[in-house]
Design an enzyme around this catalytic site. Structure first.
Site, PDB file in Angstrom:
ATOM      1  CB  SER A 129      -3.984   3.682  -6.551  1.00 60.64           C
ATOM      2  OG  SER A 129      -4.789   2.718  -5.957  1.00 60.64           O
ATOM      3  CE  LYS A 156      -4.068   7.623  -9.287  1.00 58.93           C
ATOM      4  NZ  LYS A 156      -3.436   9.060  -9.072  1.00 58.93           N
TER       5      LYS A 156
END
Length: 228
Positions: A129, A156
């Site tokens: 992300s 992430k």
């Protein structure tokens, strides 16, 4: 025939990625925790189902043993399983988010590496992300800089770092992380945001179909390399 395994693939971006790769001729193993939902999803697109919970070592081992027994190798692995971890932050939630979004990658990766090493062109894609990019979340010109999802963003960032580190230790395997773009899925439903899931899945498919000369150790979005 390209043998592909996708985690968390019974819905959302994972399912659409499985559908698109199946259409491209891949033999897709659709991994999902729930046997009924996963089996139904695989049947809809002509994929093969394996029960796979990235937070459970035994489940991961059995799933990769199935692929090994049936195919003898793995060409493409897509780490797609993930949780958002929105709302109040506490220790148990942090453990759950990191166990799924980061430690789960290690579990699956270590079980899959022996199969990937048998491939002529092994390729690993991690759905990460832009919220895991320091450059993005500190850039006032980016909308992500106004989003506060501490556990998701931190996990992430870890997922992207794992991608880079695996690329160093396994130079014969391509490893790339990506920002697929916010898609309208169950994960984003409460926010009322997201584009058609088909568009985000195309970003995953592009990296999942890289040739032997493709890059490795990168974080990318649909426009190319993303600073992080």
């Amino acid at each position: 025939m390209t043998i592909t395994l996708i985690t968390g693939a019974n819905k959302g971006i994972g399912f659409e990625t499985a559908r698109q790769l199946t259409e491209l001729g891949h033999t897709v193993y659709l991994g999902a925790r729930d046997v009924e939902r996963g089996g139904q999803a695989a049947a809809r697109i002509g994929a093969r189902f394996v029960q796979l919970d990235v937070t459970d070592d035994e489940s991961v081992a059995k799933a990769l043993a199935t692929v090994d027994a049936e195919e003898g190798r793995l060409d493409v692995l897509v780490h797609n399983a993930g949780v958002l971890g929105e709302g109040p932050v506490d220790g148990p939630k942090a453990l759950r988010v990191f166990d799924t979004n980061a430690v789960g990658i290690v579990r699956v990766m270590e079980a899959a590496l022996p199969l990937l090493r048998r491939s002529a062109s092994p390729n690993v894609v991690t759905v990460s992300s832009s919220l895991g990019s320091f450059w993005v979340v500190t850039n006032p010109d980016r909308p992500e800089s106004q989003v506060s999802l501490a556990l998701y963003a931190a996990s992430k960032a870890a997922a992207t770092m794992l991608t880079v580190q695996y690329a160093k230790t396994e130079p014969n395997v391509r490893f790339n992380a990506l920002k697929p773009g916010t898609a309208a899925t169950d994960m984003t439903a409460a926010m009322g945001i997201g584009r058609p899931v088909e568009e985000s899945a195309r970003v995953v498919v592009r990296l999942a179909t890289l040739g032997p000369d493709g890059p490795t150790g990168t974080l990318q979005d649909e426009d190319g390399i993303l600073p992080w």
